[in-house]
Design an enzyme around this catalytic site. Structure first.
Site, mmCIF file in Angstrom:
data_model
loop_
_atom_site.group_PDB
_atom_site.id
_atom_site.type_symbol
_atom_site.label_atom_id
_atom_site.label_comp_id
_atom_site.label_asym_id
_atom_site.label_seq_id
_atom_site.Cartn_x
_atom_site.Cartn_y
_atom_site.Cartn_z
ATOM 1 N N HIS A 1 49.909 40.073 34.290
ATOM 2 C CA HIS A 1 48.702 39.931 33.479
ATOM 3 C C HIS A 1 49.017 40.383 32.056
ATOM 4 C CE1 HIS A 1 45.498 39.557 36.727
ATOM 5 N NE2 HIS A 1 46.560 39.893 37.430
ATOM 6 N N GLU B 1 44.773 47.604 39.695
ATOM 7 C CA GLU B 1 45.885 47.381 40.619
ATOM 8 C C GLU B 1 46.990 48.412 40.369
ATOM 9 O OE1 GLU B 1 47.919 43.549 42.871
ATOM 10 O OE2 GLU B 1 47.073 43.249 40.864
ATOM 11 N N ASN C 1 39.144 38.237 38.756
ATOM 12 C CA ASN C 1 39.711 37.269 39.702
ATOM 13 C C ASN C 1 38.904 35.977 39.755
ATOM 14 O OD1 ASN C 1 42.220 37.621 41.154
ATOM 15 N ND2 ASN C 1 41.407 39.585 41.861
ATOM 16 N N ASP D 1 39.845 42.967 35.964
ATOM 17 C CA ASP D 1 40.315 41.726 36.564
ATOM 18 C C ASP D 1 39.204 41.194 37.468
ATOM 19 O OD1 ASP D 1 41.507 39.683 37.945
ATOM 20 O OD2 ASP D 1 43.228 40.842 38.630
ATOM 21 N N ASN E 1 49.501 45.721 37.811
ATOM 22 C CA ASN E 1 50.256 45.263 38.985
ATOM 23 C C ASN E 1 51.288 46.317 39.415
ATOM 24 O OD1 ASN E 1 51.049 43.621 41.083
ATOM 25 N ND2 ASN E 1 52.331 42.291 39.826
#
Length: 254
Positions: free
Chosen positions: A245, A35, A150, A148, A9
């Site tokens: 995360h 990310e 999602n 990830d 992130n």
């Protein structure tokens, strides 16, 4: 071999919070981050060089958005950035690294939460990505797809499944896709080793969600059938606090 996947992130903030120290302390062979939200030219890459990792990046064209990067102690034999499909590659969602006969896909799957158009984009990505991998499996059977996704695959993978049913990340069509993804030749390594564990990898940043463990399991290391016999352990590092995360750590034997 010790492999970590981690949606950080934002790489800049993760570095400030000590993610490089965490990498060194854990002595990973390969670290896949998602990310990143940056271009490598804006990062202090000498820090990565200094801790002994080769690094390969696939940033999004849009600044401050998406992006993936793979760090490894050994230089990959080949690196492929993207899927060769510009609709997805502009967002920096996939980087493939080959280490002799082992292939690792580091992926940041789209989030469909912003509306119907974006959800449709996510579903197209899922289908196109699976088709690419299915073709490659015939040529290279030793594949690990980390990152990830999602998607929370099953009810055990999400807090309050009934309330969240139908939301992006827990839609029936996404979960059906995940079933088909595993059927095409992969194993969810964490669920294989921990069939009944209630353990999440992402939490909202509000309402003390992480402290009360009200999360979603969105991050995976899916291993092709040809590699399943090499899985030694899989874990979630809930002590790593550089992101919303947590990392998933896979150990492979010979």
């Amino acid at each position: 071999m010790k492999i970590a996947t981690y949606n950080v992130n934002g790489m800049h903030s993760a570095i400030k919070d000590g993610v490089l120290d965490w990498i060194v302390e854990n002595d990973f062979d390969i670290v896949c981050v998602q990310e990143t939200k940056t271009h490598p030219g804006s990062l202090p890459l000498l820090l990565l060089d200094g801790i002994g990792y080769r690094h390969h990046w696939h940033p999004a064209r849009r600044k401050g958005y998406s992006g993936v990067a793979t760090f490894s102690k050994v230089e990959p034999t080949k690196v492929y950035k993207g899927l060769g499909l510009d609709d997805y590659d502009v967002e920096g969602r996939v980087i493939r690294t080959d280490f002799d006969d082992l292939t690792i896909f580091n992926c940041y799957f789209p989030n469909g939460g912003s509306g119907a158009e974006r959800q449709a984009y996510k579903m197209r990505f899922l289908d196109d990505f699976q088709h690419c991998i299915e073709r490659l499996l015939e040529e290279r059977p030793n594949i690990i797809v980390v990152g990830d996704y999602n998607i929370a695959h099953q009810k055990i993978d999400i807090f309050n499944a009934d309330r969240n049913n139908g939301k992006s990340g827990f839609m029936p069509e996404e979960r059906d896709w995940f079933d088909g993804w595993l059927d095409c030749g992969f194993v969810d390594s964490f669920r294989l080793k921990h069939p009944e564990a209630v353990s999440y990898t992402w939490w909202r940043t509000t309402q003390f969600a992480r402290q009360s463990n009200k999360g979603w399991r969105l991050d995976y290391q899916c291993v092709s059938d040809a590699l399943v016999h090499r899985i030694k352990s899989v874990s979630h590092d809930h002590e790593a606090l550089h992101s919303d995360h947590c990392p998933v750590i896979l150990k492979l034997g010979e």
